[in-house]
Write an enzyme that holds these catalytic residues in place. Structure first.
Site, PDB file in Angstrom:
ATOM      1  N   HIS A   1       0.904  -1.034   0.210  1.00  0.00           N
ATOM      2  CA  HIS A   1      -0.036   0.357  -0.098  1.00  0.00           C
ATOM      3  C   HIS A   1       1.062   1.536  -0.212  1.00  0.00           C
ATOM      4  CE1 HIS A   1      -4.193  -1.845   0.877  1.00  0.00           C
ATOM      5  NE2 HIS A   1      -3.876  -2.993   0.767  1.00  0.00           N
TER       6      HIS A   1
ATOM      7  N   CYS B   1      -7.818  -1.608   3.604  1.00  0.00           N
ATOM      8  CA  CYS B   1      -8.094  -2.273   3.917  1.00  0.00           C
ATOM      9  C   CYS B   1      -9.624  -1.989   5.018  1.00  0.00           C
ATOM     10  CB  CYS B   1      -7.584  -3.633   5.449  1.00  0.00           C
ATOM     11  SG  CYS B   1      -7.993  -4.491   6.164  1.00  0.00           S
TER      12      CYS B   1
END
Lengths: 299, 299
Positions: free
Chosen positions: A207, A238
């Site tokens: 990420h 998430c």
């Protein structure tokens, strides 16, 4: 180092899963088609998860059916549990994606089970899935940093990597930076140790929450990794990892490898169009940098 | 690898040089003070260049005088030629920054001379500057990619690095990615070869034009480099290198090293304030990622 890499596009799943309102099935299918058109040959299409838990993934069977008609395109669907595996048996993605966290607190927050409970279930599903002819991706979340426990000891990560690797030599294991807090030295160390111990079967899922996404991909590549997850437009994150935002952008990763002379099969101009579409999804928070660079629009 | 690095802040010079309208001298001094307050101990304060060529740098003597009053703060001023060196003799920065390009076409576009002409002049100035008690930074532009010639052969870069290194063992040589087109593998190779041949005396000056800035810094560090140029707020770019935009952001570089456990002496919260001020300069085009991350505002 390798001279080719595989990018597994995750915008349709990791990118969209937290996004509301619901994106029409036809729009999802069009996004997947645009990604395929840009040269991507592998994608995480959706998730066989309860529509109550993740409403955006409710149409995964329809998106998968369309994606499977695209030539030379490996489709993964996430399978959180046995019920998800039953859906996989019905709808037949090429690969199933299993997942658990290497930290107890994130695993409990994410799937409400202990790590041992998750591992036992996923081990059984892995065996059955291989018998049933699926490819298997085993995703290990929070391998570098946990939103609840902070920096994860490397021994903890390598312990779970080893246990996953021991399940079967033919499964792919993703070492995931779920929160974007990994640093490139840490990524390099983990991948070097994992590959030295268990061979060339690892993927990196990163990420770009804090702007380290491309540096971490470069570090994993330098350590020998050749499969990378990324999301067009840098969307994603998430829902059960506080503060975790966008996946590293596919266009940034593609640019990195283009500049390094490493083949990805991706057409940057076509990819930027797909990334623009992903970034424009209502409710999505785009990330990445390449889309903002005027010069690359004329390449 | 080293456990400390030095960040040389370039927002006051490389960051502002292309910016119009003129930023008031007091605002420049306040920016320098905020950067010092954040823990930076080295900065490129300005340029002794013709105010006709670069109007924004016309007040360098006044900004330098204020910066020199800050404790434990090494001030560099860019010196493009002999006239600039005469100004340096008058105003006494701690270090002078010389520069030339390793590609003929960019050197001509930037300073209207051949590389050999530049090198002869800069060699003479280097000798005199060392005799006069200045520290010397020798900047080599376009070491990876040239806006006119494309990817630069590594032999060309290493040839000029070697010639600069041979001038004197006490000068610092910056290997510069002027256009932001460098790739981390290329950065790693050049630094490993330069350091193997000429020792630990190199700095990396990178831009984030295409989002590769942090990855390139990480690659230079992994190769042994321990001095890095960056600009708070990611502002900056060479006025004579078409398409070249922001320097890699100091806050992104500081975050990278913080995550890697490498000491920079920087306070992230204070640096973000200085970076916000740099990014807010009228006419500046901010870059970098960390300023946009809500989570880091509470650290």
């Amino acid at each position: 180092m390798h001279d080719t890499v595989t990018i597994s596009e995750v915008a349709p799943r990791d990118g969209l899963q937290s996004v509301g309102p619901f994106l029409a099935t036809e729009a999802k299918i069009a996004l997947v088609a645009a990604l395929h058109e840009a040269g991507l040959r592998r994608a995480e299409i959706g998730s066989f998860v309860s529509p109550k838990a993740i409403p955006q993934m409710a149409d995964t069977p329809a998106v998968l059916a369309a994606a499977k008609r695209l030539p030379d395109f490996e489709c993964t669907v996430l399978v959180p549990n046995r019920r998800g595996f039953e859906a996989a048996l019905e709808h037949r993605p090429h690969r199933i994606g299993l997942f658990m966290s290497v930290t107890e607190s994130h695993n409990k927050a994410n799937v409400n089970r202990t790590r041992e409970e998750s591992f036992a279930d996923l081990s059984a599903i892995t065996r059955e899935a291989l018998e049933q002819g699926f490819k298997v991706r085993f995703n290990l979340s929070c391998c570098f940093h946990c939103p609840f426990e902070g920096v994860v000891p490397e021994a903890t990560t390598l312990d779970w990597v080893g246990r996953a690797a021991a399940l079967d030599p033919n499964i792919e294991i993703a070492i995931c930076d779920t929160t974007g807090n990994a640093a490139p030295d840490q990524v390099g160390r983990i991948f070097r140790q994992a590959m030295a111990s268990w061979g060339d079967r690892f993927a990196f899922h990163g990420h770009d929450t804090y702007g380290m996404g491309v540096a971490n991909v470069a570090a994993a590549f330098a350590a020998g990794c050749q499969v990378f997850d990324s999301a067009a437009g840098g969307i994603g994150g998430c829902p059960f990892a506080p503060g975790a935002t966008g996946n590293v952008a596919t266009e940034d990763v593609a640019w990195l490898f283009k500049r390094m002379g490493i083949a990805t099969g991706i057409d940057i101009a076509a990819l930027l169009k797909a990334a623009d579409a992903a970034a424009a999804v209502p409710g999505a928070v785009p990330g990445g940098r390449l889309r903002a660079v005027p010069a690359v629009r004329n390449i």
